[in-house]
Write a protein that holds these residues in place. Sequence first.
Motif, PDB file in Angstrom:
ATOM      1  N   ARG A   9       2.896  -5.545 -11.111  1.00 46.21           N
ATOM      2  CA  ARG A   9       3.029  -6.946 -10.722  1.00 46.21           C
ATOM      3  C   ARG A   9       1.750  -7.465 -10.084  1.00 46.21           C
ATOM      4  O   ARG A   9       1.295  -8.567 -10.368  1.00 46.21           O
ATOM      5  N   MET A  10       1.128  -6.658  -9.209  1.00 42.62           N
ATOM      6  CA  MET A  10      -0.103  -7.089  -8.561  1.00 42.62           C
ATOM      7  C   MET A  10      -1.243  -7.233  -9.564  1.00 42.62           C
ATOM      8  O   MET A  10      -2.102  -8.118  -9.421  1.00 42.62           O
ATOM      9  N   GLU A  18     -10.061  -7.885  -9.861  1.00 43.25           N
ATOM     10  CA  GLU A  18      -9.677  -7.993  -8.456  1.00 43.25           C
ATOM     11  C   GLU A  18      -8.618  -6.968  -8.096  1.00 43.25           C
ATOM     12  O   GLU A  18      -8.574  -6.480  -6.966  1.00 43.25           O
ATOM     13  N   PHE A  19      -7.766  -6.625  -9.063  1.00 48.58           N
ATOM     14  CA  PHE A  19      -6.759  -5.608  -8.779  1.00 48.58           C
ATOM     15  C   PHE A  19      -7.414  -4.283  -8.418  1.00 48.58           C
ATOM     16  O   PHE A  19      -6.950  -3.575  -7.519  1.00 48.58           O
ATOM     17  N   SER A  24      -8.109  -0.284  -4.526  1.00 44.58           N
ATOM     18  CA  SER A  24      -9.012   0.702  -3.919  1.00 44.58           C
ATOM     19  C   SER A  24      -8.884   0.697  -2.400  1.00 44.58           C
ATOM     20  O   SER A  24      -9.154   1.704  -1.739  1.00 44.58           O
ATOM     21  N   SER A  25      -8.456  -0.455  -1.836  1.00 46.47           N
ATOM     22  CA  SER A  25      -8.262  -0.516  -0.382  1.00 46.47           C
ATOM     23  C   SER A  25      -7.124   0.384   0.069  1.00 46.47           C
ATOM     24  O   SER A  25      -7.064   0.793   1.228  1.00 46.47           O
ATOM     25  N   LEU A 300      -3.880 -13.199   3.681  1.00 46.40           N
ATOM     26  CA  LEU A 300      -4.763 -12.207   4.291  1.00 46.40           C
ATOM     27  C   LEU A 300      -4.708 -10.970   3.406  1.00 46.40           C
ATOM     28  O   LEU A 300      -3.682 -10.280   3.342  1.00 46.40           O
ATOM     29  N   TRP A 301      -5.806 -10.728   2.693  1.00 47.17           N
ATOM     30  CA  TRP A 301      -5.866  -9.628   1.733  1.00 47.17           C
ATOM     31  C   TRP A 301      -6.561  -8.413   2.367  1.00 47.17           C
ATOM     32  O   TRP A 301      -7.632  -8.564   2.965  1.00 47.17           O
ATOM     33  N   PRO A 302      -6.007  -7.218   2.215  1.00 44.84           N
ATOM     34  CA  PRO A 302      -6.601  -6.036   2.857  1.00 44.84           C
ATOM     35  C   PRO A 302      -7.957  -5.634   2.284  1.00 44.84           C
ATOM     36  O   PRO A 302      -8.706  -4.913   2.943  1.00 44.84           O
ATOM     37  N   HIS A 303      -8.287  -6.113   1.080  1.00 44.79           N
ATOM     38  CA  HIS A 303      -9.593  -5.780   0.505  1.00 44.79           C
ATOM     39  C   HIS A 303     -10.653  -6.831   0.844  1.00 44.79           C
ATOM     40  O   HIS A 303     -11.804  -6.711   0.414  1.00 44.79           O
TER      41      HIS A 303
END
Length: 509
Positions: A9-10, A18-19, A24-25, A300-303
């Motif tokens: 889904r992501m 971008e995925f 990778s984060s 707020l994205w973790p990467h």
Amino acid sequence: MIPVDFKERMKSYLGEKEFEDFFSSFDNDERYHSLRVNTLKCDKEDLKSKLSYIKTEVSWEEKGFYYDDAQPGKHPYHEAGLYYIQEPSAMAPVHFLEPKPGEKILDLCAAPGGKTTQIASYMNGEGILVTNEINRDRAKILSLNVERLGIKNALVLNEDSAHLSEVFEGYFEKILVDAPCSGEGMFRKNDNAGDEWSLDNVRTCAVRQKEILANAAKMLLPGGRLVYSTCTFSADENEETIFEFLFANPDFHTVKVEKTGGIENGRIEFISDELYEKYSLIDAVRAEKCREEVLNSLRLWPHKLKGEGHFLCVLERDGELTRENANSYVPGGRNIAARPECTKVFEAFVKDNLSFDKKTFEIKRGKIFCNLEGGRSLNGLMYMFGDQIYLCPEDMPSVNGLKVMRGGLHLGTIKKDRFEPSHALALFLTADDVCLCKDYPSDGSEIKSYLNGQTMKITDDTPDSTYSQVKKDSKGWALITTDGYSIGWAKAAGGMLKNHYPKGLRINY
């Protein structure tokens, strides 16, 4: 383990490139740990000078700091309520809520208390903070954190949102809905977070969130602000929930706010074609307007920043917020003042044990006016909850008909003709507010013995700190402090300090 359906889904959300950065984060061992200074009890610069491991400020919270290679949860300062250990991204919703002293604010889904205590620090003891948690066990934890951080103006409830919307319709100036969600933003932080995840659970959460948000909207005054947030990536629970809410509530609009620290806007492309077409058939112009407004929501994205995944949207209700409509009524009426025989017992305690302005001190018909020497005040209405006496703002809503965990500042217990102060009162007071105080260094063995529940011996030959006034012949209630910060009570008598640190909170170091 990260669920396969989540990854697919992501990937559909973000695209291949971008995925890869996003995922990778999850493999990155670097985690961001932070705490938020409780300015109700200490100055942040003072605390920074004492804790060398807090240096870098969280971009979206001036009271938040990152830390490395430390265990602040095991420091006596934690028990003294000088800070709250909180994930950095979780500090963002309250930043955009913009709480201020004197306001009436609701934290609807509040446990364990990070955002509630954050709101309280900005209210500075002024106004009314209603903080609620539907799960009773979690509500108990919420109540304990409100106590630990020395908050006096909070009404802690254990209610469902539907009942609250009936009691508090059109009452609050600001509302935070940190909605229970599928928790995808915690996958990096918690290795087991993905075990109970499923697409069905995501959809179930989205249904529940829409109901909670609709109930919250009923409680907001015209011109008021509502912040909706989750710690998940799912559009069902985020952009689509906001889109449907706006369509159903034409008197609400989103607010464009200034972003910082790598926070990005929400993405309207996450709203499914099926959902958009469904509402376009009802009103195409309105559907397009609502979809465009979703762009004001925040991700707020973790990467892309120093924190875990989070979503929030700032909403406001059309109209003008004035002091007149904000103070128009008190739900359920005001609480019934404590009887004179109860207030007299507390008055005796104040006169024997606290340092206050005697010229302005007054207790009349349950109302108390007491300015303490340390700069704080015990002003408000005293009322009884069984044999327990509480202090609350005069216009705090009645506790009758509500499942109450904590109704303002718990002062203590009335035991016939005497008063026994509560742990909450100790954590609210400062060393300057009391007649007797015994200070122990935070890095010494004595404070650990106290937190373990041991009786302490009073020795005059041991050099005391600036804050200590207890001597061998002292009698009465003594506030125990660590480096000058209050942490609990002891009873001085016969050269000893009888420990009154709550048994349920005692620590074995």
